[in-house]
Design a protein around this motif. Sequence first.
Motif, mmCIF file in Angstrom:
data_model
loop_
_atom_site.group_PDB
_atom_site.id
_atom_site.type_symbol
_atom_site.label_atom_id
_atom_site.label_comp_id
_atom_site.label_asym_id
_atom_site.label_seq_id
_atom_site.Cartn_x
_atom_site.Cartn_y
_atom_site.Cartn_z
ATOM 1 N N GLN A 32 11.836 7.213 -3.810
ATOM 2 C CA GLN A 32 10.513 7.752 -4.096
ATOM 3 C C GLN A 32 9.477 6.780 -3.554
ATOM 4 O O GLN A 32 9.677 5.564 -3.576
ATOM 5 C CB GLN A 32 10.358 7.931 -5.609
ATOM 6 C CG GLN A 32 9.416 9.041 -6.000
ATOM 7 C CD GLN A 32 8.093 8.516 -6.526
ATOM 8 O OE1 GLN A 32 7.754 7.352 -6.343
ATOM 9 N NE2 GLN A 32 7.352 9.378 -7.181
ATOM 10 N N ARG A 33 8.375 7.293 -3.032
ATOM 11 C CA ARG A 33 7.418 6.434 -2.329
ATOM 12 C C ARG A 33 6.781 5.389 -3.240
ATOM 13 O O ARG A 33 6.481 4.285 -2.787
ATOM 14 C CB ARG A 33 6.309 7.290 -1.694
ATOM 15 C CG ARG A 33 6.784 8.161 -0.552
ATOM 16 C CD ARG A 33 5.629 8.885 0.121
ATOM 17 N NE ARG A 33 6.092 9.737 1.193
ATOM 18 C CZ ARG A 33 6.382 9.316 2.422
ATOM 19 N NH1 ARG A 33 6.213 8.040 2.732
ATOM 20 N NH2 ARG A 33 6.801 10.168 3.351
ATOM 21 N N PHE A 34 6.560 5.728 -4.498
ATOM 22 C CA PHE A 34 5.852 4.815 -5.396
ATOM 23 C C PHE A 34 6.814 4.015 -6.273
ATOM 24 O O PHE A 34 6.665 2.801 -6.426
ATOM 25 C CB PHE A 34 4.903 5.625 -6.288
ATOM 26 C CG PHE A 34 3.954 4.794 -7.111
ATOM 27 C CD1 PHE A 34 2.656 4.569 -6.689
ATOM 28 C CD2 PHE A 34 4.353 4.235 -8.320
ATOM 29 C CE1 PHE A 34 1.776 3.809 -7.438
ATOM 30 C CE2 PHE A 34 3.487 3.479 -9.087
ATOM 31 C CZ PHE A 34 2.193 3.257 -8.645
ATOM 32 N N VAL A 35 7.791 4.686 -6.858
ATOM 33 C CA VAL A 35 8.692 4.045 -7.820
ATOM 34 C C VAL A 35 9.981 3.627 -7.113
ATOM 35 O O VAL A 35 10.680 4.480 -6.562
ATOM 36 C CB VAL A 35 9.026 5.021 -8.969
ATOM 37 C CG1 VAL A 35 9.913 4.341 -10.003
ATOM 38 C CG2 VAL A 35 7.753 5.544 -9.620
ATOM 39 N N PRO A 36 10.323 2.328 -7.110
ATOM 40 C CA PRO A 36 11.586 1.902 -6.489
ATOM 41 C C PRO A 36 12.781 2.591 -7.158
ATOM 42 O O PRO A 36 12.863 2.666 -8.387
ATOM 43 C CB PRO A 36 11.612 0.396 -6.741
ATOM 44 C CG PRO A 36 10.185 0.010 -6.979
ATOM 45 C CD PRO A 36 9.553 1.198 -7.640
ATOM 46 N N VAL A 37 13.683 3.126 -6.347
ATOM 47 C CA VAL A 37 14.900 3.772 -6.838
ATOM 48 C C VAL A 37 16.082 2.880 -6.478
ATOM 49 O O VAL A 37 16.356 2.650 -5.297
ATOM 50 C CB VAL A 37 15.079 5.174 -6.235
ATOM 51 C CG1 VAL A 37 16.380 5.802 -6.725
ATOM 52 C CG2 VAL A 37 13.896 6.065 -6.599
ATOM 53 N N VAL A 38 16.758 2.376 -7.494
ATOM 54 C CA VAL A 38 17.913 1.491 -7.310
ATOM 55 C C VAL A 38 19.165 2.328 -7.542
ATOM 56 O O VAL A 38 19.323 2.937 -8.611
ATOM 57 C CB VAL A 38 17.864 0.305 -8.302
ATOM 58 C CG1 VAL A 38 19.069 -0.595 -8.106
ATOM 59 C CG2 VAL A 38 16.572 -0.479 -8.121
ATOM 60 N N GLU A 39 20.046 2.369 -6.565
ATOM 61 C CA GLU A 39 21.240 3.201 -6.647
ATOM 62 C C GLU A 39 22.492 2.328 -6.762
ATOM 63 O O GLU A 39 22.667 1.381 -5.994
ATOM 64 C CB GLU A 39 21.350 4.102 -5.415
ATOM 65 C CG GLU A 39 20.162 5.050 -5.256
ATOM 66 C CD GLU A 39 20.257 5.905 -4.012
ATOM 67 O OE1 GLU A 39 21.183 6.734 -3.941
ATOM 68 O OE2 GLU A 39 19.418 5.731 -3.117
ATOM 69 N N ASN A 64 14.218 6.283 4.039
ATOM 70 C CA ASN A 64 14.636 7.541 3.424
ATOM 71 C C ASN A 64 13.838 7.759 2.141
ATOM 72 O O ASN A 64 14.333 7.562 1.030
ATOM 73 C CB ASN A 64 16.137 7.494 3.122
ATOM 74 C CG ASN A 64 16.656 8.817 2.580
ATOM 75 O OD1 ASN A 64 16.011 9.846 2.700
ATOM 76 N ND2 ASN A 64 17.835 8.773 1.976
ATOM 77 N N VAL A 65 12.568 8.155 2.295
ATOM 78 C CA VAL A 65 11.660 8.239 1.156
ATOM 79 C C VAL A 65 10.993 9.611 1.093
ATOM 80 O O VAL A 65 10.917 10.322 2.092
ATOM 81 C CB VAL A 65 10.574 7.140 1.216
ATOM 82 C CG1 VAL A 65 11.190 5.764 1.109
ATOM 83 C CG2 VAL A 65 9.741 7.266 2.485
ATOM 84 N N GLY A 66 10.502 9.954 -0.090
ATOM 85 C CA GLY A 66 9.803 11.214 -0.259
ATOM 86 C C GLY A 66 8.967 11.215 -1.528
ATOM 87 O O GLY A 66 8.935 10.244 -2.282
ATOM 88 N N PHE A 67 8.294 12.328 -1.739
ATOM 89 C CA PHE A 67 7.469 12.517 -2.941
ATOM 90 C C PHE A 67 7.233 14.008 -3.060
ATOM 91 O O PHE A 67 6.875 14.657 -2.074
ATOM 92 C CB PHE A 67 6.136 11.779 -2.802
ATOM 93 C CG PHE A 67 5.244 11.876 -4.017
ATOM 94 C CD1 PHE A 67 5.439 11.046 -5.102
ATOM 95 C CD2 PHE A 67 4.213 12.801 -4.073
ATOM 96 C CE1 PHE A 67 4.626 11.125 -6.219
ATOM 97 C CE2 PHE A 67 3.392 12.902 -5.185
ATOM 98 C CZ PHE A 67 3.603 12.052 -6.267
ATOM 99 N N MET A 73 0.858 -1.186 0.000
ATOM 100 C CA MET A 73 0.000 0.000 0.000
ATOM 101 C C MET A 73 0.897 1.239 0.000
ATOM 102 O O MET A 73 1.915 1.274 0.689
ATOM 103 C CB MET A 73 -0.902 0.019 1.231
ATOM 104 C CG MET A 73 -1.936 -1.095 1.287
ATOM 105 S SD MET A 73 -3.229 -0.965 0.041
ATOM 106 C CE MET A 73 -3.942 0.636 0.444
ATOM 107 N N VAL A 74 0.482 2.242 -0.753
ATOM 108 C CA VAL A 74 1.280 3.456 -0.915
ATOM 109 C C VAL A 74 0.374 4.681 -0.792
ATOM 110 O O VAL A 74 -0.759 4.665 -1.275
ATOM 111 C CB VAL A 74 1.977 3.478 -2.295
ATOM 112 C CG1 VAL A 74 2.735 4.789 -2.493
ATOM 113 C CG2 VAL A 74 2.923 2.296 -2.444
ATOM 114 N N ALA A 75 0.870 5.727 -0.153
ATOM 115 C CA ALA A 75 0.239 7.050 -0.172
ATOM 116 C C ALA A 75 1.265 8.047 -0.676
ATOM 117 O O ALA A 75 2.475 7.867 -0.481
ATOM 118 C CB ALA A 75 -0.260 7.451 1.204
ATOM 119 N N LEU A 76 0.803 9.109 -1.333
ATOM 120 C CA LEU A 76 1.700 10.087 -1.939
ATOM 121 C C LEU A 76 1.384 11.497 -1.438
ATOM 122 O O LEU A 76 0.773 12.308 -2.146
ATOM 123 C CB LEU A 76 1.580 10.023 -3.464
ATOM 124 C CG LEU A 76 1.918 8.660 -4.088
ATOM 125 C CD1 LEU A 76 1.660 8.674 -5.584
ATOM 126 C CD2 LEU A 76 3.360 8.265 -3.781
#
Length: 910
Positions: A838-845, A896-899, A624-627
Motif C-alpha cells: 500500500q502506498r502509505f502504510v508499509p505492508v510486511v509479508e 509493486n504498490v497501489g491504493f 513524500m506520498v500521493a494516494l
Amino acid sequence: MLRFDEIGVLPEPADNAAICSRRLDAGTVIDFDGTPVTLPHTVLEGHRIIVKPVRAGEAITSWQTPFARALRDLQVGDYVCTPPSLAAVSARGVDGLPTEPSASNEPLDPYALDENALNFGRQITSVEQPGTFLGFPREQGPAGTRNHVVLLATSSRSSGFVTELARRFDGAAAGDGVVPVAHTEGGEDGTPNNLHFLLATLAGFALNPNVGAVLIVDTEEDLVSGTAIREFAAAQGYPSLLVPHAYFTRSGGFEADLTAAGQLIEPWLPVVDAQQRVEVPLADLLIALQCGGSDAFSGISANPLAGNVGAEVIRHGGAAVLAETDELIGAEGYVLKNVRDLGTARRFLKLVQEFKDRVGWHGHTAEGNPSGGNMYRGLYNIVLKSIGAARKLPREVRLDHVIEYAEPLPGTGYVFMDSPGNDLESVAGQIASGCNLIFFTTGNGSITNFPFVPTLKFVTTSARYEHLQAEMDVDAGRYLTGTSMETLTAETFDLTVRVASGERSAGERAGHSQVSIWRNWRQSGPREGISITTDGRMSRRLEDLPAEDRDALLPGEPLSGVGPQVVATDRPATPVSLLSVDGRQLPEAVGLILPTSLCSGMIALRLSAQAELEKWAGDAVTRMVALPHTEGCGSSGGASEETFARTMLGYLLHPNTRMALLLEHGCEKTHNDYFRSKLVEAGADPSRFGWASIQADGGLDAVGERVREWFGSFNLPTPVEVDGDIGALTVGLEARGPLSDETAEALALIGSEIVGSGGSVVLSSRGGLLANNAFRQAAFGSAAEVGPTVAHGQRFAVPGWHVMRMPGTDWMETATGFGAGGVQQILAHVAGGTLSAQRFVPVVEFSSDPETVARYGDDLDAVAAGDAAEQARTGLDAIAAVASRRQIPKAVASGNVGFQITRGLLGTSM
C-alpha cells in the motif's frame, strides 16, 4: 449600464431564462431592450437570470425544455437558483446571494415514447471525395491513430506489476511508447457483477486500433484471467488478435516475473517502432464523444462544436460515439428526434431504464449526478446537464446504433453506448468499442487523458482556455465572442485530421493519463429496506433489513470503537527505534499530497515523486506520498460518500502525516471546499493543510509551483531518533491463504504483545484471522465470534484490539481501510502468493508455508519457522525492523504498490 447582449446568452429565442456570460454583482444595471433593470442579487458566470416574467409554478426553460419551476412570481433580472445550486454556491463563500431559492428542480417524470412522432430520416449526406489521414493499418480492423505497446492487467492484482514493468521501458524506441493499463477491478474473491463488462472492456482494449502489440498479464487463480478473456472473445465472435501479443501469468517472485515478462516484450519493440504511417481513409476515424467538468456553456459552444466535427467525420464514412447514459436522462426526447428506426429508439430507452434500475438498487437516482463543481458553474440539475450534453448530437444527425458498454461498434455513423456519467469509466467503454480518438468537452478545464488514445479537449469559454492553455486543445469559447460555428468546425476538423495523423495533443505533451473501468456494483437487484423517496433520497429502514445485512449495507456509520478484552501477557515489549516528531513518537513523518478525486490522482503522484527527489519539504519528512484513487467525481453519494470522506480524513489526520496538501482537479463533487468543511466537522483546523487546484491555479505548471511553495514555506525541525517499543504502534494483522494453528497462535501472540504494551491491533472483519478458531482462542481467550468495533476507515479513540468492518474482500481496499483507521504498519501472513504493498502504510509479508517460501521467497520480508513463539518472534522482529527504518518492505522496494478506496455495498457509478 450593460447591454444584455454583453452579459447574456439565450440558448433558444423562446426560452425565458438566459445564461450570464460573466459574474454580475448585486446592483448591476442591465439594459433589456431599452428597459434598465437592477439585479437584486449576485449572479455567477454560467448561472441564469429571468428574461421574461414567470409566474409562481410556471416552468423555467432552456433549449425550450423545462428545467425548473418558479417558487414565486419572478421578474426580469431575477436570479434563477434552486435549493441544491444555491447551497453549492453558498458553500464557496460567494457574497450577495439570495437567502432563499427562487425555483425548484423540474421532477424527472418517466419519459413516454411517442412512436408516431419519431423521425426516421436518412443519415447526413456523404462528401463526394472522402478524405484520408496518416494512420497505422491493422489486419483485424480500422487503422490506428497511434501505435503503442500496451501492458494490460486483467485485474487489480496485476496493476502494480504492469505499472512497474512499463516504467522499466520508459524512453524505449517502441512506436508511440510502452504504456500500462492498470485498473481497480476483478481483485475480489467471487464473481463480480460487472464481469461481462470487465471482460468486454479488456478484450476490446487488446483489439483497439491504436494497439501495436499487447501483453496480457494475470495472476494465478485470477477469475479475470487471460484465458477468460480469450474464451469471452471467442464466444462473442471477436476477431483474432493479429498484432504481436502474449499472455503472461505471474507465478513467482516480482523481480523474476518482471524479467520474464520483459523478455517477451523486447522482441516486439523494434517491430512496432519500424511501422510507418500511411494514408488511410477517414472512414477509419472513430470518435469517442465525452464531456467532463461541464458548465452552463457546454451546451452552447463546446458540445455543439464537438458534435459538428463528429458529423464531418461521419460524412467521410467514420463514426462518432456518444455515451454517459445518466447524463442523457431528461433529454430523451432530444436524442430521439432523429433516429434510424423504432427498434433503435426502443433499445436506447431500454438501456436508460436499466441504468435507472441499477442505480435504484443502491438507493440513488439520476438527480444525484451533477457534481458540486457542475452546480457552481451553472448546471443546476440533471435536466440542464443532460440537455447540454445531448448537444453533442446535432439535430440533423441521425442516431444509427445503440450498444452496450464496451460492445464492438456495429458500423459507422452515430452511435450511443451505455455507460455511467463518470468520465473515465465511460471513456474506457468507448475505447473498448474501438474508438481511436477522443473529443473531450469541458467547462472547468478537465485534464483527462487516456494511455493509448489521444484526447482533444474542447473548452467552453475563452477565459478558461487562456487560463489553462497548455492543457487545452480547442477554444470553443470563440463562438461566444463572434466566431461562427462553421469556421470553428472547419478549423477543428483540420486539427482532428492532424492529430489523427500524429500531431500530439495537449494531453500527450503533458504526459499523463488515467484508466478506470465501469466499477463493480454490489447490489444486483432491489433490496428489502432500501427505497427512494420523492426527493430522490434513500430511505434506510433498518428494521426492514435482514439482520446479516444491517452492518454490511451501512458502511458509512461509525461503530462503538470498543474492542475485545485484552489478554494479559508477560512478554517484554520488542524495542523499536522511533522518531520524535512534534512531541510524538512515530515510525515515520510523511509528507502527503492527497488528490480529492480521480482526475487529480496522477498529477499528485507526479508531484510527490518530484517533491521527494528535490526535497521540497527539506528534512521535515522522511518520505513524500500521493494516494491516487478512483473516487470523488462519478460515484454516488450516501453511505459510499460518507465512507470515502472518512477515508480521506483518516489519511489527512493519520498520526504519521506531518504535512498534507489537498490537490483538487476543480470540478469534482468532493472539491477542496468540501474537505475544508469536513475537517471543521472533525474538529481539525483547515489552516494546517495546503490547498491547490489544477483548474483554478492555471494548469499543471502553475499548480506544481504552488505545491512546491507550500511545502517549502515551513521550517520544521528534523525528526530525531529516540528509543521506544512496539507498544507505540498501531498495526494491522492479516492472513491470506491457508493458515496453520501454530501460525494463527503466533499472530495472536504478536497482537497480544502490541496491545499489552499499550498499542493497538486492527483486524479485518472479512480476513482469515477472525475466521480461525485457534487465533480467536489465543488472542481473546475464547473461540467465540467477534464483531466489528469500527467502521471501514474509522479512527478509534480507545487503544487495544479492534475489528474493522470491511464491505468486501479486495486486498487493496482492505489495506486502505486499515490506513484510514490509523494503522501504521500491516503484518500479513501469506500462503499461495504474495500481496501488493500500500502506498502509505508499509505492508510486511511473511510466511511459514514451505511451498510459498520456495516459490515467492524473494518477495517475503521474513520466513517463519518453529513453534508459535518462534514464529511470533520472527513477525515482531520484522515489524520492528520496518518501523525502525532499517528495512524497506520488499513489495515497496520493487514498485509493486497501489491504493484503492471501497465504494461499500451501496456505492455505484454515476
